[in-house]
Design a protein around this motif. Structure first.
Motif, mmCIF file in Angstrom:
data_model
loop_
_atom_site.group_PDB
_atom_site.id
_atom_site.type_symbol
_atom_site.label_atom_id
_atom_site.label_comp_id
_atom_site.label_asym_id
_atom_site.label_seq_id
_atom_site.Cartn_x
_atom_site.Cartn_y
_atom_site.Cartn_z
ATOM 1 N N ARG A 151 25.349 56.497 -6.080
ATOM 2 C CA ARG A 151 26.350 56.666 -7.125
ATOM 3 C C ARG A 151 25.801 57.506 -8.274
ATOM 4 O O ARG A 151 26.521 58.300 -8.881
ATOM 5 C CB ARG A 151 26.815 55.294 -7.626
ATOM 6 C CG ARG A 151 28.054 55.327 -8.506
ATOM 7 C CD ARG A 151 29.266 55.908 -7.794
ATOM 8 N NE ARG A 151 29.716 55.086 -6.695
ATOM 9 C CZ ARG A 151 30.569 54.072 -6.816
ATOM 10 N NH1 ARG A 151 31.073 53.770 -7.992
ATOM 11 N NH2 ARG A 151 30.947 53.388 -5.765
ATOM 12 N N GLY A 169 29.131 52.509 -16.999
ATOM 13 C CA GLY A 169 28.463 51.410 -16.313
ATOM 14 C C GLY A 169 27.885 50.447 -17.329
ATOM 15 O O GLY A 169 27.687 50.806 -18.497
ATOM 16 N N THR A 173 22.476 49.858 -15.552
ATOM 17 C CA THR A 173 22.988 50.537 -14.357
ATOM 18 C C THR A 173 22.448 51.957 -14.221
ATOM 19 O O THR A 173 22.816 52.662 -13.275
ATOM 20 C CB THR A 173 24.530 50.564 -14.351
ATOM 21 O OG1 THR A 173 24.987 51.103 -15.600
ATOM 22 C CG2 THR A 173 25.103 49.168 -14.163
ATOM 23 N N ASP A 295 29.859 52.222 -21.641
ATOM 24 C CA ASP A 295 30.297 51.047 -20.887
ATOM 25 C C ASP A 295 31.745 50.777 -21.267
ATOM 26 O O ASP A 295 32.038 50.352 -22.382
ATOM 27 C CB ASP A 295 29.400 49.853 -21.251
ATOM 28 C CG ASP A 295 29.724 48.609 -20.438
ATOM 29 O OD1 ASP A 295 30.744 48.605 -19.731
ATOM 30 O OD2 ASP A 295 28.953 47.642 -20.529
ATOM 31 N N ASP A 297 33.642 48.478 -20.557
ATOM 32 C CA ASP A 297 33.968 47.068 -20.759
ATOM 33 C C ASP A 297 33.479 46.530 -22.096
ATOM 34 O O ASP A 297 33.782 45.396 -22.454
ATOM 35 C CB ASP A 297 33.374 46.225 -19.625
ATOM 36 C CG ASP A 297 33.988 46.563 -18.276
ATOM 37 O OD1 ASP A 297 35.222 46.736 -18.228
ATOM 38 O OD2 ASP A 297 33.250 46.686 -17.289
ATOM 39 N N THR A 316 41.081 56.136 -13.395
ATOM 40 C CA THR A 316 41.152 55.147 -12.307
ATOM 41 C C THR A 316 42.549 55.079 -11.712
ATOM 42 O O THR A 316 42.722 54.942 -10.492
ATOM 43 C CB THR A 316 40.734 53.758 -12.827
ATOM 44 O OG1 THR A 316 39.412 53.834 -13.367
ATOM 45 C CG2 THR A 316 40.749 52.724 -11.713
ATOM 46 N N MET A 329 31.705 55.611 -11.826
ATOM 47 C CA MET A 329 31.345 54.273 -12.287
ATOM 48 C C MET A 329 30.046 53.842 -11.621
ATOM 49 O O MET A 329 29.947 53.806 -10.391
ATOM 50 C CB MET A 329 32.456 53.275 -11.930
ATOM 51 C CG MET A 329 33.816 53.619 -12.526
ATOM 52 S SD MET A 329 33.807 53.603 -14.326
ATOM 53 C CE MET A 329 33.273 51.923 -14.640
ATOM 54 N N GLU A 331 27.506 50.892 -10.734
ATOM 55 C CA GLU A 331 27.674 49.443 -10.575
ATOM 56 C C GLU A 331 26.374 48.714 -10.282
ATOM 57 O O GLU A 331 26.210 47.547 -10.636
ATOM 58 C CB GLU A 331 28.687 49.171 -9.454
ATOM 59 C CG GLU A 331 30.076 49.715 -9.788
ATOM 60 C CD GLU A 331 31.036 49.619 -8.627
ATOM 61 O OE1 GLU A 331 30.553 49.329 -7.503
ATOM 62 O OE2 GLU A 331 32.237 49.823 -8.822
ATOM 63 N N LYS A 332 25.427 49.370 -9.621
ATOM 64 C CA LYS A 332 24.157 48.729 -9.271
ATOM 65 C C LYS A 332 23.330 48.486 -10.527
ATOM 66 O O LYS A 332 23.052 49.413 -11.287
ATOM 67 C CB LYS A 332 23.376 49.598 -8.284
ATOM 68 C CG LYS A 332 21.970 49.102 -7.973
ATOM 69 C CD LYS A 332 21.979 47.784 -7.241
ATOM 70 C CE LYS A 332 20.566 47.295 -6.955
ATOM 71 N NZ LYS A 332 20.566 45.997 -6.279
ATOM 72 N N ASN A 333 22.929 47.225 -10.757
ATOM 73 C CA ASN A 333 22.159 46.895 -11.952
ATOM 74 C C ASN A 333 20.666 46.878 -11.634
ATOM 75 O O ASN A 333 20.225 46.163 -10.733
ATOM 76 C CB ASN A 333 22.587 45.526 -12.496
ATOM 77 C CG ASN A 333 22.153 45.326 -13.929
ATOM 78 O OD1 ASN A 333 20.960 45.311 -14.228
ATOM 79 N ND2 ASN A 333 23.113 45.177 -14.823
ATOM 80 N N ARG A 347 29.628 39.182 -15.746
ATOM 81 C CA ARG A 347 30.594 39.656 -14.752
ATOM 82 C C ARG A 347 31.818 38.727 -14.717
ATOM 83 O O ARG A 347 32.961 39.195 -14.652
ATOM 84 C CB ARG A 347 29.928 39.705 -13.372
ATOM 85 C CG ARG A 347 30.737 40.478 -12.323
ATOM 86 C CD ARG A 347 29.997 40.557 -11.002
ATOM 87 N NE ARG A 347 28.701 41.204 -11.136
ATOM 88 C CZ ARG A 347 27.522 40.619 -10.924
ATOM 89 N NH1 ARG A 347 27.487 39.338 -10.559
ATOM 90 N NH2 ARG A 347 26.404 41.290 -11.062
ATOM 91 N N ASN A 350 33.869 39.289 -17.871
ATOM 92 C CA ASN A 350 34.582 40.560 -17.753
ATOM 93 C C ASN A 350 35.838 40.427 -16.909
ATOM 94 O O ASN A 350 36.855 41.077 -17.168
ATOM 95 C CB ASN A 350 33.665 41.595 -17.098
ATOM 96 C CG ASN A 350 33.567 42.846 -17.921
ATOM 97 O OD1 ASN A 350 34.372 43.097 -18.798
ATOM 98 N ND2 ASN A 350 32.564 43.639 -17.640
#
Length: 584
Positions: A151, A169, A173, A295, A297, A316, A329, A331-333, A347, A350
Motif C-alpha cells: 500500500r 492512515g 501506518t 489521519d 479519523d 471513497t 489509505m 492500514e498496516k500499523n 479501532r 473509530n
C-alpha cells in the motif's frame, strides 16, 4: 422540539448587518436564519443546511420562533435581496441548489478548493521515466512475505504520477516513511536537480516532528548519497510557507503570485481549516504537485471545515473519479504489535463499537488501563501518584535539553479547558501536588520546571500556537531562568520568560492541542457528564497520542455516549466536486 438558542454577539451583529442590507420588510424569522448561518461557521461547519432546521422551534431572547417547512423556508431565504445563487450577483449570503446557506467567502473557499483539487487530480505527469521509477520502487519498497509495503508503494506510484495525492492512515501506518521515499523517487527522476520541494505543517510543533522524522529515516534509504543529501529536511508552518504579511490577514503568495515550488507536502492535514487550505491550493502554480498526509479519523480543524475528511469521503464514494484515484489509505500499523490494546481499542472507538471498546478497556488490554472517574474532591489524592511518577523524571533533569526530552514521556489530556476536570483545574491540581511534594517551588508565575504552551502565533519570535517549552536555569548564563524550546534545526533555543507571547501551563493540555504530538504514556481524563465536544474522534485522537501506554479515567455512560457520537460538520464539498466533474 424547542431549542434554546444561545446567540453569540457576533451572530447577532452579523444578522443585523445583513438585515440592514436587505430591501423590504425583514422578519424575525429571516434574521434568525442568518444568525444560525453565522453560528454554524462558529461551530466548525462550512454552511447551514436548511433541511436540518425546518420545523424546529428556536427560543431566542424570550421569544419562540417556529421555522416552517423546507419549501417555505427556502422561498423565504431566496426572496431576500442579500442572498444570491451560484453564478449570480455577489451577495453576502449564497444559497445553493441543495438548500445550503453559505456566508459568501466560505462558499467561494469551498468552490475554489473543489475546482483546483479536481483539476490537479485529473492531471497526470507525462515525463516520468518508468524504468527508473520501477527500479526505485523495488529498492525503496522491497517486497515482503506479508506484502506490508504494497500500500505504501501504491501511494508512491500515485504521488509520482499525479499532481494531487492524499495519503491517509492512523499513527504508525508509515505516512512519513512513505513520503520520505517519495522524495527520493522524485529526486531520482529529476536529472537536473532543480526540483523545488517545500514541506509544511499547520503548527510549529508538527513541523518540528516531521523534520526530526525525515532526518531519522533518510539515511537508511537504499539510494545514492547524493539523493540522501538532496532530500530537504526544512519543514515550516503553512502560514510561513504562504508568507504572512504583518498587520494583514493576507499572504505574500496567492493565485496572482504563486508559490515557487514544484512539489509541496503538507503533514497533519486534518488540522487544516477550509480557509487556509483553499488559500494554499489557490497559491500553487498550475504545474505544482500537492501531497497531503494525515489521519482522516482524527479531530477536524478547530476552525471551520473538515477538509481532509471531506476529501477522503468524496474520493471513497467516487473511487473511479480522479479524486478517488488520488487517495491511498494506509492500514498496516508498524508501531503497535499484534494484540496492542491501543490499536484494538482505538479501532473499536473509530467504528462506534461502544460495548467492545468499553470491554477492551476494562479488561486492561495490553498497554491500556481504565479507572472510574474520581469525584471532584477525590481528584488531587487520586492524581498524586500518577503526577509524581509522570513528571518527576523531567523535573530531575540536569539540563534543559534533557528536560525537554523527558517531558514528552507523559502527558495528561483533557476534553475541556475549564473546570476541575478541564486543563485549567488539572494544571492547578498538578502544581499543588508537585509543590506539596517539594518537587517544584512556586515562588511566582515563573518557576523552575514550569512547562508552557504558546497560545498565539508570534512570527517575530518564531514561536507558534502549540509550541511547548520548559522554564529551566540557563547553565550558560549563570543559572538565570529561561524558557527553553526545541529549535527547528534539532537544537534548543531560549527566551527570557518575561518576553514570552501569550502562553499557559502545560502539565495538562486539551486533546485538541495534543494533535501532532506523541507521548510515551498518556492519561486522558473525561468530564463527569456528557457534553457536545465529546465524540469518538476526540477519544480516538487522545488515545492515539500514546506510543506505549494509555490510561483513561471516565464514567461508563459518558465514555459510551462519546463513542456513539460522530462529529458531523456540514459542507457541500462532495456536492461541489460532483458538480465540477459533471460540468467538466
Amino acid at each position: 422540539m424547542t431549542i434554546e438558542y444561545q446567540e453569540r454577539a457576533i451572530d447577532r451583529h452579523f444578522a443585523a448587518f445583513i438585515c440592514r442590507q436587505a430591501s423590504g420588510e425583514i422578519s424575525d424569522l429571516f434574521r434568525l436564519v442568518v444568525s444560525l448561518a453565522s453560528s454554524a461557521v462558529g461551530k466548525g461547519n462550512i454552511c447551514l443546511n436548511l433541511a436540518d432546521i425546518e420545523g424546529e422551534t428556536f427560543f431566542v431572547d424570550h421569544k419562540a420562533i417556529l421555522l416552517p417547512r423546507l419549501d417555505v423556508l427556502t422561498e423565504l431565504v431566496k426572496s431576500a435581496s442579500s442572498v444570491s445563487f451560484p453564478g449570480g450577483p455577489l451577495c453576502p449570503l449564497v444559497l445553493d441548489d441543495s438548500g445550503r446557506l453559505y456566508l459568501y467567502r466560505y462558499w467561494l473557499y469551498e468552490q475554489e478548493l473543489g475546482r483546483i483539487l479536481l483539476q490537479k487530480a485529473g492531471t497526470p505527469f507525462s515525463n516520468i521515466d518508468e524504468f527508473l521509477l520501477l527500479d526505485g520502487l523495488s529498492r525503496l519498497f522491497p517486497a515482503s512475505a506479508d506484502h506490508k509495503s504494497d500500500r505504501q508503494k501504491e501511494a508512491a506510484v500515485v504521488a509520482i504520477h499525479h499532481q494531487f495525492c492524499v495519503i491517509s492512515g492512523g499513527p504508525g501506518t508509515g505516512k512519513t516513511s512513505t513520503v520520505v521515499r517519495i522524495l527520493a523517487l522524485l529526486l531520482e527522476q529529476d536529472k537536473s536537480r532543480k526540483q523545488r520541494i517545500a514541506m509544511a505543517a499547520p503548527t510549529g510543533k508538527a513541523a518540528a516532528r516531521l523534520k526530526t522524522a525525515i532526518n531519522d529515516i533518510k539515511n537508511s534509504l537504499d539510494c545514492s548519497d547524493e539523493i540522501k543529501l538532496s532530500i530537504p529536511d526544512d519543514v515550516i508552518t503553512i502560514h510561513r510557507l504562504l508568507g504572512t504579511l504583518p498587520g494583514s490577514s493576507r499572504f505574500r503568495y496567492s493565485a496572482l503570485n504563486p508559490l515557487p515550488f514544484d512539489t509541496i507536502i503538507i503533514d497533519e492535514a486534518s488540522m487544516v481549516a477550509l480557509p487556509l487550505m483553499s488559500t494554499l491550493v489557490s497559491a500553487l502554480k498550475p504545474s505544482a504537485r500537492l501531497i497531503l498526509l494525515g489521519d482522516r479519523d482524527q479531530l477536524a480543524s478547530v476552525e471551520a471545515g473538515s477538509v481532509l475528511g471531506d476529501i477522503c469521503k468524496a474520493g471513497t464514494e467516487s473511487p473511479d473519479s480522479p479524486l478517488g484515484s488520488s487517495l491511498v489509505m494506509l492500514e498496516k500499523n508498524y508501531r503497535f504489535q499484534a494484540g496492542s490494546g491501543i490499536a484494538e481499542i482505538s479501532r473499536a472507538v473509530n467504528a462506534g463499537l461502544e460495548n467492545e471498546a468499553l470491554m477492551l478497556l476494562q479488561r486492561s488490554k495490553s498497554g491500556t488501563t481504565w479507572q472510574k472517574l474520581p469525584f471532584r474532591e477525590e481528584l488531587p489524592a487520586s492524581l498524586a501518584e500518577e503526577v509524581v511518577e509522570g513528571y518527576q523524571s523531567y523535573l530531575d533533569a540536569a539540563s534543559p535539553r534533557e528536560a525537554l526530552e523527558r517531558f514528552d514521556r507523559f502527558r495528561i489530556l483533557s476534553a475541556l479547558r475549564e473546570g476541575a476536570y478541564g486543563v485549567s483545574g488539572l494544571n492547578h491540581t498538578v502544581e499543588s501536588i508537585l509543590a506539596r511534594k517539594g518537587i517544584i517551588s512556586q515562588a511566582g508565575t515563573f518557576y523552575r520546571g514550569r512547562p508552557v504552551m504558546i497560545t498565539v502565533n508570534n512570527y517575530a519570535m518564531q514561536l507558534f500556537n502549540g509550541d511547548t517549552g520548559i522554564l529551566f536555569p540557563d547553565p550558560g548564563n549563570g543559572g538565570a531562568l529561561r524558557a527553553f524550546f526545541p529549535a527547528p534545526d534539532g537544537g534548543i533555543r531560549s527566551i527570557a520568560p518575561e518576553r514570552l507571547p501569550l502562553h499557559e501551563t502545560a502539565f495538562a493540555i486539551t486533546i485538541h492541542k495534543s494533535q501532532g504530538s506523541e507521548f510515551d504514556r498518556v492519561l486522558m481524563i473525561l468530564p463527569p457528564v456528557d457534553c457536545e465536544i465529546l465524540t469518538r474522534e476526540l477519544l480516538y485522537t487522545g488515545m492515539t497520542r500514546a506510543k506505549k501506554s494509555f490510561e483513561i479515567w471516565a464514567n461508563e455512560d459518558v465514555f459510551s455516549a462519546a463513542v456513539r457520537k460522530k462529529t458531523k460538520r456540514t459542507s457541500g464539498f462532495n456536492f461541489r466536486v460532483i458538480c465540477v466533474q459533471e460540468n467538466g
